[in-house]
Design an enzyme around this catalytic site. Sequence first.
Site, PDB file in Angstrom:
ATOM      1  N   ASN A   1      -8.445 -64.381  -8.643  1.00 58.79           N
ATOM      2  CA  ASN A   1      -8.309 -62.760  -8.400  1.00 58.79           C
ATOM      3  C   ASN A   1      -8.142 -62.442  -9.633  1.00 58.79           C
ATOM      4  O   ASN A   1      -7.546 -63.436 -10.497  1.00 58.79           O
ATOM      5  CB  ASN A   1      -7.045 -63.102  -7.340  1.00 58.79           C
ATOM      6  CG  ASN A   1      -6.078 -63.489  -7.438  1.00 58.79           C
ATOM      7  OD1 ASN A   1      -5.318 -62.572  -8.910  1.00 58.79           O
ATOM      8  ND2 ASN A   1      -5.630 -64.148  -6.488  1.00 58.79           N
TER       9      ASN A   1
ATOM     10  N   HIS B   1      -7.668 -59.062  -0.877  1.00 57.00           N
ATOM     11  CA  HIS B   1      -7.274 -59.370   0.456  1.00 57.00           C
ATOM     12  C   HIS B   1      -6.801 -57.742   1.132  1.00 57.00           C
ATOM     13  O   HIS B   1      -6.330 -57.121   0.987  1.00 57.00           O
ATOM     14  CB  HIS B   1      -6.194 -60.387   0.793  1.00 57.00           C
ATOM     15  CG  HIS B   1      -7.175 -61.352   0.354  1.00 57.00           C
ATOM     16  ND1 HIS B   1      -5.725 -62.554   0.440  1.00 57.00           N
ATOM     17  CD2 HIS B   1      -8.182 -62.669   0.970  1.00 57.00           C
ATOM     18  CE1 HIS B   1      -6.254 -63.685   0.459  1.00 57.00           C
ATOM     19  NE2 HIS B   1      -7.880 -63.751   0.401  1.00 57.00           N
TER      20      HIS B   1
ATOM     21  N   ASN C   1      -2.817 -66.563   4.881  1.00 54.91           N
ATOM     22  CA  ASN C   1      -4.488 -67.215   4.686  1.00 54.91           C
ATOM     23  C   ASN C   1      -4.501 -68.409   5.632  1.00 54.91           C
ATOM     24  O   ASN C   1      -5.758 -68.883   5.341  1.00 54.91           O
ATOM     25  CB  ASN C   1      -4.754 -67.495   3.218  1.00 54.91           C
ATOM     26  CG  ASN C   1      -4.542 -66.265   2.316  1.00 54.91           C
ATOM     27  OD1 ASN C   1      -3.739 -66.210   1.251  1.00 54.91           O
ATOM     28  ND2 ASN C   1      -5.293 -65.077   2.940  1.00 54.91           N
TER      29      ASN C   1
ATOM     30  N   ALA D   1       0.239 -64.935  -8.777  1.00 53.59           N
ATOM     31  CA  ALA D   1      -0.796 -65.389  -8.681  1.00 53.59           C
ATOM     32  C   ALA D   1      -1.364 -64.447  -7.119  1.00 53.59           C
ATOM     33  O   ALA D   1      -2.313 -65.155  -6.726  1.00 53.59           O
ATOM     34  CB  ALA D   1      -0.774 -67.002  -7.641  1.00 53.59           C
TER      35      ALA D   1
ATOM     36  N   ARG E   1      -9.040 -73.465  -2.755  1.00 55.34           N
ATOM     37  CA  ARG E   1      -8.539 -72.955  -1.435  1.00 55.34           C
ATOM     38  C   ARG E   1      -8.886 -74.151  -0.265  1.00 55.34           C
ATOM     39  O   ARG E   1      -8.823 -73.990   1.056  1.00 55.34           O
ATOM     40  CB  ARG E   1      -8.093 -72.162  -1.447  1.00 55.34           C
ATOM     41  CG  ARG E   1      -7.353 -70.934  -2.618  1.00 55.34           C
ATOM     42  CD  ARG E   1      -6.687 -69.501  -1.836  1.00 55.34           C
ATOM     43  NE  ARG E   1      -5.430 -69.998  -1.086  1.00 55.34           N
ATOM     44  CZ  ARG E   1      -4.785 -69.607  -0.599  1.00 55.34           C
ATOM     45  NH1 ARG E   1      -5.005 -68.369  -0.189  1.00 55.34           N
ATOM     46  NH2 ARG E   1      -3.696 -69.373   0.427  1.00 55.34           N
TER      47      ARG E   1
ATOM     48  N   CYS F   1       1.597 -62.175   2.245  1.00 57.34           N
ATOM     49  CA  CYS F   1       1.113 -63.307   1.873  1.00 57.34           C
ATOM     50  C   CYS F   1       1.562 -64.810   2.340  1.00 57.34           C
ATOM     51  O   CYS F   1       0.511 -65.752   2.891  1.00 57.34           O
ATOM     52  CB  CYS F   1       0.254 -63.447   0.545  1.00 57.34           C
ATOM     53  SG  CYS F   1      -0.279 -62.341  -0.400  1.00 57.34           S
TER      54      CYS F   1
ATOM     55  N   ARG G   1     -13.502 -61.590  -0.160  1.00 57.98           N
ATOM     56  CA  ARG G   1     -12.859 -63.051   0.320  1.00 57.98           C
ATOM     57  C   ARG G   1     -13.940 -63.241   2.067  1.00 57.98           C
ATOM     58  O   ARG G   1     -14.268 -64.724   1.678  1.00 57.98           O
ATOM     59  CB  ARG G   1     -11.662 -63.493   0.858  1.00 57.98           C
ATOM     60  CG  ARG G   1     -10.816 -63.355  -1.129  1.00 57.98           C
ATOM     61  CD  ARG G   1     -11.192 -64.681  -1.924  1.00 57.98           C
ATOM     62  NE  ARG G   1     -10.377 -64.207  -2.893  1.00 57.98           N
ATOM     63  CZ  ARG G   1      -9.401 -64.586  -3.380  1.00 57.98           C
ATOM     64  NH1 ARG G   1      -9.026 -65.389  -1.879  1.00 57.98           N
ATOM     65  NH2 ARG G   1      -9.281 -65.109  -4.167  1.00 57.98           N
TER      66      ARG G   1
HETATM   67  N1  ARG Z   1      -3.322 -67.173  -5.049  1.00 55.41           N
HETATM   68  C1  ARG Z   1      -4.010 -66.350  -3.225  1.00 55.41           C
HETATM   69  C2  ARG Z   1      -5.911 -66.289  -4.199  1.00 55.41           C
HETATM   70  O1  ARG Z   1      -6.326 -65.813  -4.667  1.00 55.41           O
HETATM   71  C3  ARG Z   1      -3.090 -65.837  -3.221  1.00 55.41           C
HETATM   72  C4  ARG Z   1      -3.917 -65.609  -2.008  1.00 55.41           C
HETATM   73  C5  ARG Z   1      -2.866 -64.031  -1.381  1.00 55.41           C
HETATM   74  N2  ARG Z   1      -2.422 -63.669  -0.129  1.00 55.41           N
HETATM   75  C6  ARG Z   1      -2.937 -62.722   1.269  1.00 55.41           C
HETATM   76  N3  ARG Z   1      -3.116 -63.071   2.223  1.00 55.41           N
HETATM   77  N4  ARG Z   1      -3.183 -61.563   0.107  1.00 55.41           N
HETATM   78  O2  ARG Z   1      -6.384 -66.306  -2.436  1.00 55.41           O
END
Ligand code: ARG
Length: 346
Positions: free
Chosen positions: A22, A168, A71, A258, A90, A264, A139
């Site tokens: 991201n 997200h 997530n 991140a 992931r 999150c 996503r």
């Molecule tokens: N680095 C993770 C990703 O890109 C961060 C996730 C953040 N989570 C969220 N629920 N927004 O997937």
Amino acid sequence: MTEPIRILMCAPDHYDVDYVINPWMEGNIHKSSRNKAVEQWSKLNFVLNDIAKVDLVQAQKGVPDMVFTANAGLVLGENAVLSRFYHPERQGEEPYFKQWFEDNGFNVFELPQDLPFEGAGDALLDREGRWLWAGYGFRSELDSHPYLAKWLDIEVLSLRLIDDRFYHLDTCFCPLSGGYLLYYPGAFDSYSNHIIEGRVPAEKRIAIAEADAINFACNSVNVGQSVVMNKASDSLKQRLADVGFKVIETPLTEFLKAGGAAKCLTLRINEPVLPDVHASTPVESRVLHMEGHLLDAGIMNRSLDLVVDNGGSFKVLNFNLGVERQSTSSAEVRVSAPDHEVMEKS
Ligand code: ARG
């Protein structure tokens, strides 16, 4: 007494920025401090333990983003829809989260292999339990939404994300108690904004400016009248106070590297089910048969781009390539749209 709110977290034992999936991660590979991350995460954990009950899932080596338990999947009542991560980076988290859901007595639903859905990061319950807001565009795939409606027996409203900084739904949208909504309208296409405005009356919409949005103000954990977040401007704090919410700020800068913050880092694991709420989803699909010089005349590309540009989604079910220059190709494509109106328009 009502049951306390339960939240799942994962300690940052193996947290780092190891890859870029991201825009926030760009330029941040190995730039976060583990010690500082542990300190910030522990503070968040402490704040949340005061207003809820926090459970932990064991952190695992090699999956640094596992700290972002939002997530893991989406929980409603006894059911959990396991995430299918879009990025291979992931996907290694999936078996650990599956195991945790199973060990804790949830019925686990798994989506078809090639249908990404990133759990509560992209699916947020209206805090009154009336419906589920579900994001797509980066996503999660629009075609995952009808499964959520069916398995969780709830109405699903699909919202299309268009700004890759807010990849997200929970980075730009936060339903609050009492039917309030904290959100950043710029992250959504105009049709989705229209859906939001149709469901949430103007006096309950707290639309924030970009400056607060990029501090992840929408990535908040709401428990009762408390709203826990990384940072808020004075004016946002005031607006929330005016409607009865108290902002608790707890810095999460190491996790912002991140692309994540308070929400999150958490997953609500006891979401109550309302007895009179049932499934429905306006997502509509149709199978189109295409015939002609689909590749060399660029028809295939153009039509699929058109579908996506209009807020839809597609899956090529089969494709027969005409091998000679003069021979034609044929294809069957399933096209989905967030609702009937968009399907007819496209
Ligand atoms: N680095 C993770 C990703 O890109 C961060 C996730 C953040 N989570 C969220 N629920 N927004 O997937």
